[in-house]
Design an enzyme around this catalytic site. Structure first.
Site, PDB file in Angstrom:
ATOM      1  CB  SER A  13      -0.811   0.027   1.139  1.00 27.68           C
ATOM      2  OG  SER A  13      -1.362   1.247   1.101  1.00 27.68           O
ATOM      3  CG  HIS A  41      -3.899  -1.464  -1.527  1.00 28.78           C
ATOM      4  ND1 HIS A  41      -5.045  -2.046  -1.592  1.00 28.78           N
ATOM      5  CD2 HIS A  41      -4.263  -0.537  -0.352  1.00 28.78           C
ATOM      6  CE1 HIS A  41      -6.082  -1.922  -0.780  1.00 28.78           C
ATOM      7  NE2 HIS A  41      -5.561  -0.765  -0.124  1.00 28.78           N
ATOM      8  CG  ASP A  43      -5.218   2.578   1.147  1.00 28.94           C
ATOM      9  OD1 ASP A  43      -6.004   1.852   0.980  1.00 28.94           O
ATOM     10  OD2 ASP A  43      -4.069   2.511   1.692  1.00 28.94           O
ATOM     11  CG  MET A  45      -8.409   7.386   2.605  1.00 31.24           C
ATOM     12  SD  MET A  45      -7.383   7.251   4.003  1.00 31.24           S
ATOM     13  CE  MET A  45      -6.640   5.964   4.158  1.00 31.24           C
ATOM     14  CG  HIS A  74      -9.398   0.362  -0.322  1.00 31.50           C
ATOM     15  ND1 HIS A  74      -8.588   0.207   0.920  1.00 31.50           N
ATOM     16  CD2 HIS A  74     -10.615   0.170  -0.049  1.00 31.50           C
ATOM     17  CE1 HIS A  74      -9.488  -0.213   1.902  1.00 31.50           C
ATOM     18  NE2 HIS A  74     -10.487   0.153   1.408  1.00 31.50           N
ATOM     19  CG  MET A  76     -11.607   3.426   2.299  1.00 27.74           C
ATOM     20  SD  MET A  76      -9.764   3.107   3.255  1.00 27.74           S
ATOM     21  CE  MET A  76      -8.437   3.356   1.906  1.00 27.74           C
ATOM     22  CG  MET A 145     -11.648  -2.328   5.292  1.00 30.24           C
ATOM     23  SD  MET A 145     -10.089  -2.098   4.593  1.00 30.24           S
ATOM     24  CE  MET A 145      -9.432  -1.173   5.791  1.00 30.24           C
ATOM     25  CG  PHE A 151      -5.550   6.898  10.062  1.00 28.20           C
ATOM     26  CD1 PHE A 151      -4.960   8.088   9.748  1.00 28.20           C
ATOM     27  CD2 PHE A 151      -6.942   6.648  10.460  1.00 28.20           C
ATOM     28  CE1 PHE A 151      -5.591   9.185   9.566  1.00 28.20           C
ATOM     29  CE2 PHE A 151      -7.644   8.045  10.473  1.00 28.20           C
ATOM     30  CZ  PHE A 151      -6.909   9.377  10.123  1.00 28.20           C
ATOM     31  N   GLY A 152      -3.042   4.174   7.900  1.00 27.94           N
ATOM     32  CA  GLY A 152      -1.952   3.023   7.901  1.00 27.94           C
ATOM     33  C   GLY A 152      -1.575   2.721   9.358  1.00 27.94           C
ATOM     34  N   GLY A 153      -0.678   1.727   9.429  1.00 30.12           N
ATOM     35  CA  GLY A 153      -0.112   1.378  10.647  1.00 30.12           C
ATOM     36  C   GLY A 153      -0.810   0.760  11.895  1.00 30.12           C
ATOM     37  CG  ASP A 183      -6.339  -2.787   3.078  1.00 30.61           C
ATOM     38  OD1 ASP A 183      -5.284  -2.625   3.694  1.00 30.61           O
ATOM     39  OD2 ASP A 183      -6.928  -1.931   2.560  1.00 30.61           O
ATOM     40  N   GLY A 184      -5.064  -4.256   6.161  1.00 26.09           N
ATOM     41  CA  GLY A 184      -4.778  -3.713   7.554  1.00 26.09           C
ATOM     42  C   GLY A 184      -4.215  -4.595   8.548  1.00 26.09           C
ATOM     43  N   GLY A 185      -3.002  -3.873   8.781  1.00 34.21           N
ATOM     44  CA  GLY A 185      -2.246  -4.783   9.952  1.00 34.21           C
ATOM     45  C   GLY A 185      -1.636  -5.906   9.697  1.00 34.21           C
ATOM     46  N   GLY A 205       1.206  -1.923   3.846  1.00 36.24           N
ATOM     47  CA  GLY A 205       1.476  -0.917   3.742  1.00 36.24           C
ATOM     48  C   GLY A 205       2.907  -0.552   4.528  1.00 36.24           C
ATOM     49  CB  SER A 206       3.346   0.156   8.250  1.00 32.64           C
ATOM     50  OG  SER A 206       2.298  -0.547   8.557  1.00 32.64           O
TER      51      SER A 206
HETATM   52  O1  LIG Z   1      -6.954   0.999   3.565  1.00 29.75           O
HETATM   53  C1  LIG Z   1      -5.771   1.096   4.407  1.00 29.75           C
HETATM   54  C2  LIG Z   1      -6.269   1.727   5.721  1.00 29.75           C
HETATM   55  O2  LIG Z   1      -7.623   2.625   5.542  1.00 29.75           O
HETATM   56  C3  LIG Z   1      -4.844   0.257   4.176  1.00 29.75           C
HETATM   57  O3  LIG Z   1      -4.707  -0.313   2.894  1.00 29.75           O
HETATM   58  C4  LIG Z   1      -3.360   0.585   4.639  1.00 29.75           C
HETATM   59  O4  LIG Z   1      -2.722   1.422   4.073  1.00 29.75           O
HETATM   60  C5  LIG Z   1      -2.773  -0.464   5.054  1.00 29.75           C
HETATM   61  O5  LIG Z   1      -1.571   0.013   5.967  1.00 29.75           O
HETATM   62  P1  LIG Z   1      -0.823  -1.062   6.966  1.00 29.75           P
HETATM   63  O6  LIG Z   1      -1.951  -1.426   8.000  1.00 29.75           O
HETATM   64  O7  LIG Z   1      -0.664  -2.537   6.211  1.00 29.75           O
HETATM   65  O8  LIG Z   1       0.106  -0.444   7.360  1.00 29.75           O
HETATM   66 FE   LIG Z   2      -6.608  -0.044   1.433  1.00 30.73          FE
END
Ligand SMILES: O=C(CO)[C@@H](O)[C@H](O)COP(=O)(O)O
Ligand SMILES: [Fe+2]
Length: 234
Positions: A13, A41, A43, A45, A74, A76, A145, A151-153, A183-185, A205-206
């Protein structure tokens, strides 16, 4: 890049990348071989559907010129009925919007497909799967999700894996052609449980852009997912 029919896919991401150097950040995961990402990916927003503002169509159009990695957009955003098809027309590979953002998800999916992209439906962690099962034939991807969008991270929410297991069973029972994306974490500590539950595509992402070598992070995550899926017999 993995080419086996059911090989897990990794989608870094760019939310966690350096927005002033997006072409270089894309290139960091685009070299042929094990370090290449399957999708990038993106994002989008709008500060209405989620409490954050990122980027929109002009940057996606520039990215499409800067990289040959398929873009996984993606959205949002509110009103995907109006705003999703232009991402498909621009050349995005996947255009995913949120089920919570429209009363007409099938109409939006058909418009996306008619404009030449794959259609994705995304659901927030608290959104149940059941009301959408019947419409999944109109989609190519279901994006589950595993954090609240915005948000990332953030920390991975393991409870969403029950939805992944349920959709896996439904796909088998109904013989659906649908990729399951999470997607996420997602990182080295969480990807295996998601892979064992039956995820096909992992957004990170992170874990990718926070690493010293993003390409090596892609390769390492993919290796973990391959092994976890094999162990689970997927
Ligand atoms: O859509 C989202 C957040 O809304 C994701 O795509 C984040 O960008 C993923 O980031 P990490 O959780 O992998 O750091
Ligand atoms: Fe995303």
């Amino acid at each position: 890049m993995c080419t086996a029919a059911n090989a897990p896919m990794i989608a870094p991401s760019i939310l966690s990348a350096d927005f002033a150097n997006l072409a270089d950040e894309a290139a960091a995961v685009a070299e042929p071989g094990a370090t290449r990402a399957d999708w990038l990916h993106v994002d989008v927003m709008d500060n209405h559907f989620v409490p954050n503002l990122t980027l929109g169509l002009p940057i996606v159009e520039s990215l499409l010129k800067a990289t040959d990695i398929p873009l996984d957009c993606h959205l949002m955003i509110e009103n995907p009925d109006r705003w999703a098809p232009p991402y498909a027309e621009a050349g995005a590979h996947n255009v995913t919007f949120h089920a919570e953002a429209t009363d007409n998800p099938v109409g939006v999916a058909r418009d996306i497909r008619a404009a030449g992209a794959k259609a994705g439906l995304s659901i927030k962690p608290g959104t149940p799967l059941e009301p959408y099962l019947e419409i999944l034939r109109d989609f190519d991807t279901l994006l589950v999700m595993s954090v609240e969008p915005g948000f990332g991270g953030q920390k991975f929410i393991p409870d969403v894996l029950s939805k992944v297991r349920a959709i896996r069973k439904y796909i088998a029972a109904e013989d659906l052609k649908l990729l399951v994306e999470i997607d996420g974490g997602i990182n080295a500590d969480t990807i295996e449980q998601a892979a064992e539950a039956g995820v096909d595509c992992f957004v990170a992402g992170s874990a990718v852009y926070g690493a010293d070598d993003p390409g090596q992070a892609v390769a390492a995550l993919r290796r973990q997912a391959v092994e976890a899926r094999a162990k689970a017999g997927i």
